[in-house]
Design a protein around this motif. Structure first.
Motif, PDB file in Angstrom:
ATOM      1  N   THR A 182       0.838  -1.208   0.000  1.00 45.03           N
ATOM      2  CA  THR A 182       0.000   0.000   0.000  1.00 45.03           C
ATOM      3  C   THR A 182       0.871   1.255   0.000  1.00 45.03           C
ATOM      4  N   ALA A 236       1.656   4.176  -3.189  1.00 38.27           N
ATOM      5  CA  ALA A 236       1.531   5.626  -3.021  1.00 38.27           C
ATOM      6  C   ALA A 236       2.885   6.315  -3.191  1.00 38.27           C
ATOM      7  N   ILE A 254      -3.225  -2.512   5.396  1.00 40.82           N
ATOM      8  CA  ILE A 254      -3.648  -1.502   4.415  1.00 40.82           C
ATOM      9  C   ILE A 254      -4.087  -0.221   5.135  1.00 40.82           C
ATOM     10  N   ALA A 255      -4.860  -0.385   6.218  1.00 39.35           N
ATOM     11  CA  ALA A 255      -5.378   0.790   6.941  1.00 39.35           C
ATOM     12  C   ALA A 255      -4.246   1.577   7.606  1.00 39.35           C
ATOM     13  N   SER A 313      -2.362   3.472   4.954  1.00 40.15           N
ATOM     14  CA  SER A 313      -3.156   4.619   4.489  1.00 40.15           C
ATOM     15  C   SER A 313      -3.104   5.741   5.521  1.00 40.15           C
ATOM     16  N   ILE A 342       0.258   7.437   5.252  1.00 45.51           N
ATOM     17  CA  ILE A 342       0.352   8.282   4.045  1.00 45.51           C
ATOM     18  C   ILE A 342      -0.342   9.621   4.309  1.00 45.51           C
ATOM     19  N   GLU A 343      -1.452   9.547   5.023  1.00 39.41           N
ATOM     20  CA  GLU A 343      -2.253  10.750   5.333  1.00 39.41           C
ATOM     21  C   GLU A 343      -1.572  11.617   6.400  1.00 39.41           C
TER      22      GLU A 343
END
Ligand SMILES: Cc1cc2nc3c(=O)[nH]c(=O)nc-3n(C[C@H](O)[C@H](O)[C@H](O)COP(=O)(O)OP(=O)(O)OC[C@H]3O[C@@H](n4cnc5c(N)ncnc54)[C@H](O)[C@@H]3O)c2cc1C
Length: 356
Positions: A21, A25, A286-287, A290, A293-294
């Motif tokens: 993931t 990105a 995955i979470a 994410s 990344i945020e």
């Protein structure tokens, strides 16, 4: 602000899902995996529809890897058995094949995958490798799964069970089925996996294994009366077992530390009877990626709280099922209920999914 890519310790489903993931990105993380080559971890290899969906979302299709479709479940207690269709198609895939494919996909995307690197401990922001190297990552993804890491161990708790795995020749009536044998203090699960063999997983209380002098073969012999179908399936074959101790079913992390993302079995351990641990590993990986990344390392506490809430229901439902199925006095009525309402098995399967 420029951030250094996360360090991921553990290259199982959780660690690789996070790495893939991140890589998708544009963040090339590092994965440290202690094994040097393909191996068969203690795992049933049952992949529910949520695991299949999570895998496809990161570009890995289990059916293309040879996973065998599973459409029905058979539950056996003593001489009684009930059968029901699953609410959605599932699949049987060896962890050897799955883990190799996930690591290869991470590698293809530019992740720095380092095999044969054993992490000894993680303490006070430092990660100590077995060769003496000390790393100080800004963000640590803890994905060591069933294995504890000194300095950040989960503790096994009183619910811990021993997990055992073996491959045996597949009998024709197993094709398309997940077969669950309910035992006093545990269960056994059987399915056909991609290599055409049947994967057998046993989860059992340490007291029961100790009563069999610690020998899985002796345990199976002793199960002759209690689980005749299982004993018959095992009777023709010499079996090579692998084992994992102290699996803390029902455990969920309560910690919320900036820069530390616990994922997979290091975030939450669902009873393996439910067959959703791989889905939890993938979705948490995955979470977490994410969230990173945020929001970078500071996103860890909020991610951890969100994931603890998300996993609470399937883990609680799986614990209720496990407690009922591990007690002979309750397993009989459970089978009668399923016999009169076959749809209840599908409901149980749905309640114990993390979802995609
Ligand atoms: C008996 C049993 C049967 C099960 N059956 C099923 C099933 O049928 N379906 C299902 O969905 N789930 C099942 N599970 C649960 C499932 O196996 C786990 O939930 C899942 O493997 C968790 O994935 P993970 O990536 O968190 O950890 P793991 O799969 O345990 O992977 C962790 C990785 O980290 C590596 N590692 C560990 N320590 C270190 C270290 N110090 N340094 C470097 N690397 C390290 C390991 O080598 C490994 O590759 C079962 C569990 C048990 C016990």
């Amino acid at each position: 602000m420029r951030r250094t890519p996360p360090l991921i310790v553990g290259g199982g489903p959780a660690g690789t899902a996070a790495a893939i993931t991140l890589a998708r990105a544009g963040v090339a993380a590092t994965v440290l995996e202690r094994t040097t080559q393909a191996h068969d971890p203690v795992c049933g290899g049952f992949m529910g529809w949520d695991a299949i969906g999570a895998l496809r979302s990161i570009g890995v299709d289990p059916l293309r890897l040879g996973a065998r479709p599973i459409t029905h479940v058979r539950v056996v207690a003593g001489k009684r058995q009930v059968e029901a269709p699953l609410p959605h198609p599932a699949a049987g895939l060896s962890r050897r094949t799955l883990d190799v494919a996930l690591l290869a996909e991470a590698d293809r995307l530019g992740v720095d995958v380092r095999r044969g690197v054993n992490v000894r401990r993680a303490e006070a922001g430092e990660v100590h490798l077995a060769d003496g190297t000390v790393l100080t990552p800004e963000s640590l993804f803890l994905a060591t799964g069933k294995h504890e890491l000194r300095g950040v161990a989960r503790g096994s708790g009183k619910r811990a069970r021993v997990g055992l795995r073996a491959a045996i020749p597949a009998q024709p009536d197993l094709a398309g089925w997940i077969e669950l044998h309910l035992l006093d203090g545990g269960y056994a699960g059987l399915l056909v996996q991609d290599d055409g063999q049947a994967n057998l997983c046993l989860s059992i209380s340490s007291a029961r294994l100790a009563a069999a002098d610690g020998s899985p073969d002796r345990l199976i012999e002793m199960l002759g009366e209690e689980a005749p179908l299982l004993a018959a399936r095992m009777s023709t074959t010499a079996t090579s077992w692998s084992a994992i101790a102290a699996v803390p079913y029902g455990w969920r992390t309560r910690e919320a530390v900036p820069g530390r993302f616990r994922i997979g079995d290091q975030a939450a351990v669902i009873a393996s009877l439910a067959g959703d641990g791989i889905a939890i590993a993938l979705t948490s990986g995955i979470a977490a990626a994410s969230a990173w990344i945020e929001g970078g390392p500071d996103a860890a506490p909020a991610f951890q709280r969100r994931f603890a809430r998300r996993s609470a229901w399937p883990i609680g439902a799986a614990e209720t099922l496990r407690h009922a199925s591990e007690r002979p006095a309750l397993a009989g009525p459970l089978l009668s209920l399923v016999g009169t309402m076959p749809g209840s098995l599908g409901v149980a399967a749905r309640l114990t999914r993390i979802g995609v």
